[in-house]
Design a protein around this motif. Structure first.
Motif, PDB file in Angstrom:
ATOM      1  N   CYS A   1       0.866  -1.175   0.000  1.00  0.00           N
ATOM      2  CA  CYS A   1       0.000   0.000   0.000  1.00  0.00           C
ATOM      3  C   CYS A   1       0.903   1.226   0.000  1.00  0.00           C
ATOM      4  CB  CYS A   1      -0.893   0.000   1.232  1.00  0.00           C
ATOM      5  SG  CYS A   1      -1.934   1.470   1.359  1.00  0.00           S
ATOM      6  N   VAL A   2       0.679   2.124  -0.955  1.00  0.00           N
ATOM      7  CA  VAL A   2       1.502   3.325  -1.065  1.00  0.00           C
ATOM      8  C   VAL A   2       0.663   4.551  -0.730  1.00  0.00           C
ATOM      9  CG1 VAL A   2       2.936   4.736  -2.595  1.00  0.00           C
ATOM     10  CG2 VAL A   2       2.943   2.243  -2.836  1.00  0.00           C
ATOM     11  N   VAL A   3       1.175   5.356   0.201  1.00  0.00           N
ATOM     12  CA  VAL A   3       0.517   6.591   0.615  1.00  0.00           C
ATOM     13  C   VAL A   3       1.401   7.751   0.170  1.00  0.00           C
ATOM     14  CG1 VAL A   3      -0.354   7.935   2.561  1.00  0.00           C
ATOM     15  CG2 VAL A   3      -0.517   5.436   2.610  1.00  0.00           C
ATOM     16  N   LYS A   4       0.944   8.480  -0.865  1.00  0.00           N
ATOM     17  CA  LYS A   4       1.719   9.641  -1.311  1.00  0.00           C
ATOM     18  C   LYS A   4       1.592  10.747  -0.274  1.00  0.00           C
ATOM     19  CE  LYS A   4      -2.062  10.799  -4.390  1.00  0.00           C
ATOM     20  NZ  LYS A   4      -2.449  10.782  -5.784  1.00  0.00           N
ATOM     21  N   ASN A   5       2.399  11.768  -0.366  1.00  0.00           N
ATOM     22  CA  ASN A   5       2.428  12.795   0.671  1.00  0.00           C
ATOM     23  C   ASN A   5       1.255  13.758   0.598  1.00  0.00           C
ATOM     24  OD1 ASN A   5       3.296  15.616   1.734  1.00  0.00           O
ATOM     25  ND2 ASN A   5       4.572  14.127   2.807  1.00  0.00           N
ATOM     26  N   GLY A   6       1.037  14.408  -0.513  1.00  0.00           N
ATOM     27  CA  GLY A   6      -0.080  15.335  -0.647  1.00  0.00           C
ATOM     28  C   GLY A   6       0.109  16.664   0.055  1.00  0.00           C
ATOM     29  N   GLY A   7       1.354  17.016   0.429  1.00  0.00           N
ATOM     30  CA  GLY A   7       1.623  18.299   1.071  1.00  0.00           C
ATOM     31  C   GLY A   7       1.679  18.250   2.586  1.00  0.00           C
ATOM     32  N   ALA A   8       1.799  17.085   3.177  1.00  0.00           N
ATOM     33  CA  ALA A   8       1.827  16.942   4.638  1.00  0.00           C
ATOM     34  C   ALA A   8       3.188  17.309   5.207  1.00  0.00           C
ATOM     35  CB  ALA A   8       1.486  15.509   5.034  1.00  0.00           C
ATOM     36  N   GLY A   9       3.172  17.865   6.401  1.00  0.00           N
ATOM     37  CA  GLY A   9       4.409  18.184   7.111  1.00  0.00           C
ATOM     38  C   GLY A   9       4.967  16.969   7.828  1.00  0.00           C
ATOM     39  N   ALA A  10       6.258  17.015   8.118  1.00  0.00           N
ATOM     40  CA  ALA A  10       6.941  15.869   8.720  1.00  0.00           C
ATOM     41  C   ALA A  10       6.468  15.567  10.139  1.00  0.00           C
ATOM     42  CB  ALA A  10       8.448  16.094   8.704  1.00  0.00           C
ATOM     43  N   VAL A  11       6.258  16.581  10.966  1.00  0.00           N
ATOM     44  CA  VAL A  11       5.905  16.335  12.370  1.00  0.00           C
ATOM     45  C   VAL A  11       4.588  15.575  12.482  1.00  0.00           C
ATOM     46  CG1 VAL A  11       5.331  17.430  14.572  1.00  0.00           C
ATOM     47  CG2 VAL A  11       7.208  18.332  13.193  1.00  0.00           C
ATOM     48  N   ASP A  12       3.550  16.067  11.822  1.00  0.00           N
ATOM     49  CA  ASP A  12       2.257  15.371  11.844  1.00  0.00           C
ATOM     50  C   ASP A  12       2.350  14.013  11.158  1.00  0.00           C
ATOM     51  OD1 ASP A  12       1.016  17.456  13.206  1.00  0.00           O
ATOM     52  OD2 ASP A  12       0.443  18.474  11.345  1.00  0.00           O
ATOM     53  N   GLY A  13       3.145  13.947  10.093  1.00  0.00           N
ATOM     54  CA  GLY A  13       3.301  12.690   9.364  1.00  0.00           C
ATOM     55  C   GLY A  13       3.942  11.607  10.211  1.00  0.00           C
ATOM     56  N   ILE A  14       4.927  11.971  11.013  1.00  0.00           N
ATOM     57  CA  ILE A  14       5.606  10.993  11.868  1.00  0.00           C
ATOM     58  C   ILE A  14       4.619  10.398  12.865  1.00  0.00           C
ATOM     59  CG2 ILE A  14       7.325  10.763  13.718  1.00  0.00           C
ATOM     60  CD1 ILE A  14       9.128  12.652  12.042  1.00  0.00           C
ATOM     61  N   GLU A  15       3.739  11.215  13.421  1.00  0.00           N
ATOM     62  CA  GLU A  15       2.733  10.711  14.371  1.00  0.00           C
ATOM     63  C   GLU A  15       1.810   9.683  13.710  1.00  0.00           C
ATOM     64  OE1 GLU A  15       0.578  13.724  16.499  1.00  0.00           O
ATOM     65  OE2 GLU A  15       2.376  14.948  16.722  1.00  0.00           O
ATOM     66  N   VAL A  16       1.351   9.989  12.517  1.00  0.00           N
ATOM     67  CA  VAL A  16       0.467   9.063  11.801  1.00  0.00           C
ATOM     68  C   VAL A  16       1.207   7.774  11.447  1.00  0.00           C
ATOM     69  CG1 VAL A  16      -0.818   8.718   9.647  1.00  0.00           C
ATOM     70  CG2 VAL A  16      -1.084  10.839  10.937  1.00  0.00           C
ATOM     71  N   ILE A  17       2.453   7.895  11.012  1.00  0.00           N
ATOM     72  CA  ILE A  17       3.233   6.702  10.662  1.00  0.00           C
ATOM     73  C   ILE A  17       3.419   5.827  11.900  1.00  0.00           C
ATOM     74  CG2 ILE A  17       5.485   5.874   9.870  1.00  0.00           C
ATOM     75  CD1 ILE A  17       5.554   8.450   8.082  1.00  0.00           C
ATOM     76  N   HIS A  18       3.677   6.433  13.054  1.00  0.00           N
ATOM     77  CA  HIS A  18       3.772   5.649  14.298  1.00  0.00           C
ATOM     78  C   HIS A  18       2.490   4.861  14.534  1.00  0.00           C
ATOM     79  CE1 HIS A  18       7.575   6.367  16.194  1.00  0.00           C
ATOM     80  NE2 HIS A  18       7.459   7.676  16.087  1.00  0.00           N
ATOM     81  N   ALA A  19       1.339   5.508  14.381  1.00  0.00           N
ATOM     82  CA  ALA A  19       0.054   4.838  14.607  1.00  0.00           C
ATOM     83  C   ALA A  19      -0.151   3.700  13.613  1.00  0.00           C
ATOM     84  CB  ALA A  19      -1.095   5.842  14.505  1.00  0.00           C
ATOM     85  N   MET A  20       0.192   3.931  12.350  1.00  0.00           N
ATOM     86  CA  MET A  20      -0.018   2.908  11.326  1.00  0.00           C
ATOM     87  C   MET A  20       0.972   1.753  11.461  1.00  0.00           C
ATOM     88  SD  MET A  20      -0.891   5.430   8.137  1.00  0.00           S
ATOM     89  CE  MET A  20      -1.691   4.280   7.021  1.00  0.00           C
ATOM     90  N   SER A  21       2.178   2.034  11.961  1.00  0.00           N
ATOM     91  CA  SER A  21       3.207   0.999  12.032  1.00  0.00           C
ATOM     92  C   SER A  21       2.948  -0.037  13.121  1.00  0.00           C
ATOM     93  CB  SER A  21       4.581   1.631  12.231  1.00  0.00           C
ATOM     94  OG  SER A  21       4.683   2.224  13.514  1.00  0.00           O
ATOM     95  N   VAL A  22       1.992   0.234  14.001  1.00  0.00           N
ATOM     96  CA  VAL A  22       1.677  -0.727  15.063  1.00  0.00           C
ATOM     97  C   VAL A  22       1.146  -2.033  14.477  1.00  0.00           C
ATOM     98  CG1 VAL A  22       0.146  -1.159  17.031  1.00  0.00           C
ATOM     99  CG2 VAL A  22       1.284   1.047  16.800  1.00  0.00           C
ATOM    100  N   SER A  23       0.329  -1.953  13.436  1.00  0.00           N
ATOM    101  CA  SER A  23      -0.304  -3.156  12.882  1.00  0.00           C
ATOM    102  C   SER A  23       0.277  -3.618  11.556  1.00  0.00           C
ATOM    103  CB  SER A  23      -1.807  -2.911  12.702  1.00  0.00           C
ATOM    104  OG  SER A  23      -2.404  -2.685  13.952  1.00  0.00           O
ATOM    105  N   TRP A  24       0.985  -2.755  10.851  1.00  0.00           N
ATOM    106  CA  TRP A  24       1.588  -3.173   9.586  1.00  0.00           C
ATOM    107  C   TRP A  24       2.878  -3.926   9.893  1.00  0.00           C
ATOM    108  CZ3 TRP A  24      -0.021  -2.684   4.533  1.00  0.00           C
ATOM    109  CH2 TRP A  24      -1.192  -1.948   4.323  1.00  0.00           C
TER     110      TRP A  24
END
Length: 181
Positions: free
Chosen positions: A68-91
């Motif tokens: 599954c590929v999630v392109k950026n779409g203009g997101a900042g790194a700080v908020d992106g890191i938080e979301v990646i942490h949440a998603m990485s728990v189950s992937w």
């Protein structure tokens, strides 16, 4: 769960392909682009959208095997890191694409460099992944060297297709076995 970041300081095309190659070396993997100026990968899913509305249950864990590929779409790194942490728990595996300049992230980072004659981009490093070109250039002893990918593999990856049988994808598998911390 394994999270690995990739960045290619000298080559934008390699920077776009590297996370796809690394992800396709695993049965199930999530790729998230943390570069606001990153490529427009195929698909509607973007990190900016996920940050704005919060990740859905389906996005927090894989529903089937594949990439599954999630392109950026203009997101900042700080908020992106938080979301990646949440998603990485189950992937089971997550690849984070970084901008060419790199970023300070809480995951191991793999530098991906072109292997070209003449040391055009400075001294070769032992702890890097090198993309072989058509010129016979020796690589540092402890580095991982990728064979030249077939054009059909590159085209398929950039079109959003899954690749399973390719010497280039197989070579990416050894990156998962290394310690990049």
């Amino acid at each position: 769960m394994q999270v690995v970041a990739t960045w290619a300081p000298e080559d934008g095309i390699l920077g776009a392909l590297a996370p796809l190659g690394l992800a396709n070396a695993r049965p199930t993997c999530l790729v998230v682009d943390l570069d606001p100026a990153g490529p427009e990968y195929p698909g509607d899913l973007s990190l900016a959208d996920i940050i704005e509305r919060g990740p859905s249950r389906a996005e927090l864990s894989p529903s089937r095997s594949g990439v599954c590929v999630v392109k950026n779409g203009g997101a900042g790194a700080v908020d992106g890191i938080e979301v990646i942490h949440a998603m990485s728990v189950s992937w089971p595996c997550v690849v984070v694409r970084l901008p060419a300049a790199g970023l300070d992230v809480p995951w191991p980072s793999v530098k991906v460099r072109p292997l070209l004659p003449g040391n055009l981009f400075g001294r070769l490093e032992n702890r890097a992944v090198y993309q072989r070109s058509y010129w016979p250039v020796p690589a540092p002893e402890q580095s991982i060297v990728l064979p030249v990918p077939r054009p059909a593999v590159v085209a398929a990856l950039l079109a959003g297709n899954r690749i399973r049988r390719s010497p280039w994808i197989k070579a990416w598998g050894s990156v998962w076995d290394e310690s990049w911390g």
